[in-house]
Write an enzyme that holds these catalytic residues in place. Structure first.
Site, short mmCIF file in Angstrom:
data_model
loop_
_atom_site.label_atom_id
_atom_site.label_comp_id
_atom_site.label_asym_id
_atom_site.label_seq_id
_atom_site.Cartn_x
_atom_site.Cartn_y
_atom_site.Cartn_z
CB CYS A 38 11.42 4.27 9.38
SG CYS A 38 11.87 2.56 9.79
CB CYS A 82 9.05 2.39 7.12
SG CYS A 82 8.48 1.74 8.71
CD GLU A 122 -6.58 -1.19 -5.68
OE1 GLU A 122 -6.20 -2.27 -5.18
OE2 GLU A 122 -6.20 -0.08 -5.23
N GLY A 174 2.67 3.85 -4.68
CA GLY A 174 2.55 4.59 -5.94
C GLY A 174 2.25 3.71 -7.14
CE LYS A 175 -0.27 -1.50 -5.28
NZ LYS A 175 -0.08 -0.72 -4.04
CB THR A 176 -3.00 3.98 -8.56
OG1 THR A 176 -3.56 2.83 -7.90
CG2 THR A 176 -4.05 4.60 -9.45
CG MET A 196 -1.96 -1.05 1.26
SD MET A 196 -3.32 -0.69 0.16
CE MET A 196 -4.07 0.73 0.98
#
Length: 319
Positions: A258, A255, A199, A127-129, A124
């Site tokens: 982090c 993260c 998705e 930045g895939k989309t 999640m």
């Protein structure tokens, strides 16, 4: 060859001298127009090597052929055409020749992209989309027709658009299956060069559709989806397409925990922070957090026993 008597006689010598003088005058006569025609200077190495060819032209002129015929004979006798050829603009352009094709503007036609499968995957907030929409824009800029599809289960921001976490939006088909998308596209489906699927983990017919579209319909399929759920287990059929994919890019986020420590560490996994054990749980920052390996292990152990997903592998995950 001349007869011996002609060579030894005064008349024969006079004839030879007259022929030589005539040949010399013809050399000078032809030199200027030929130089102009060929665009060469008198000091050119190509011009210096042309005396034999000029001799052929002179012999033709001595036979009372016109200057044009002499020039034709010169061109025919040239054994190195690249040395004394006129500029390309002076050459006749015949249909089908290289120069003819190069001089004419090529029609603007859309070539079909190479068929294949591209995959953008990761946790999640990786930045895939965004990567998918960037690729769509690139392909459309090249003139390809693109259909964007998303699962109808993803209704977080808009039912009829693909929307990134930072607000980028693109209209799309929303369907429960890719077969349903094809039926909804109807007569427009064959005209799509590219199918972009967001998705992708939610589509139960992902493998069959993508393999058929790339192998038999010669389409380019671009996918964006999760490779694993919040248990770090297989999610959907995205991983089943890796052996037949042309390119696979695994993206990472930062993260979340982090960053609170003022560190920039890649996040490889999605940590579910909501108390829900279902695998298909659509949500955003209120439901999931991108985490590194260290924080995934530490924070997963803090879950209460009643919040732990069962061991069947059918629970837990990200959307």
């Amino acid at each position: 060859m001349l007869p011996r008597a002609l060579c030894t006689s005064g008349a024969g010598c006079s004839s030879l001298r007259a022929a030589a003088a005539s040949r010399s005058r013809l050399h000078k006569t032809l030199a200027t127009p030929v130089r102009r025609l060929l665009g060469l200077g008198s000091g050119s190495s190509a011009w210096a090597g042309g005396s034999d060819r000029l001799g052929v032209a002179a012999a033709a002129a001595q036979q009372r052929r016109p200057i044009a015929s002499a020039l034709e004979a010169l061109a025919e006798a040239d054994s190195t055409p690249e040395a004394l050829q006129p500029p390309p603009s002076a050459q006749p352009q015949h249909p089908g020749s290289y120069l003819h094709l190069a001089a004419q503007p090529r029609p603007l036609t859309v070539e079909h992209p190479h068929p294949g499968i591209e995959i953008f995957m990761g946790p999640m907030f990786a930045g895939k989309t965004t990567a998918l929409l960037r690729r769509v824009a690139e392909l459309e800029a090249r003139g390809f027709s693109v259909a964007v599809v998303k699962s109808s289960k993803d209704d977080r921001y808009c039912n009829a658009s693909v929307v990134t976490h930072n607000g980028l939006k693109r209209p799309c088909f929303a369907a429960p299956t890719l077969r349903a998308f094809r039926e909804a596209a109807g007569a427009d489906y064959p005209s799509f060069h590219v199918i972009a699927v967001d998705e992708a983990q939610f589509f139960p017919d992902l493998h069959d559709f993508c393999s058929h579209a790339a192998d038999h319909e010669h389409k380019r399929v671009v996918l964006a989806g999760l490779d694993g759920d919040f248990q770090r287990k297989r999610f959907g059929q995205v991983l089943d397409l890796l052996p037949m994919a042309d390119s696979v890019v695994k993206l990472t986020a930062h993260c979340k925990f982090c960053k609170q420590e003022h560190k920039q560490v890649p996040a490889l996994f999605s940590l579910r922070i909501a108390a829900d054990s279902r695998q298909e749980l659509v949500g955003g920052a209120d439901t999931y957090a991108p985490v590194c390996r260290r924080h995934y292990v530490q924070l997963s152990q803090l879950r209460q026993p009643d919040e732990q997903p069962d061991s069947s592998g059918s629970s837990g995950g990200t959307a």
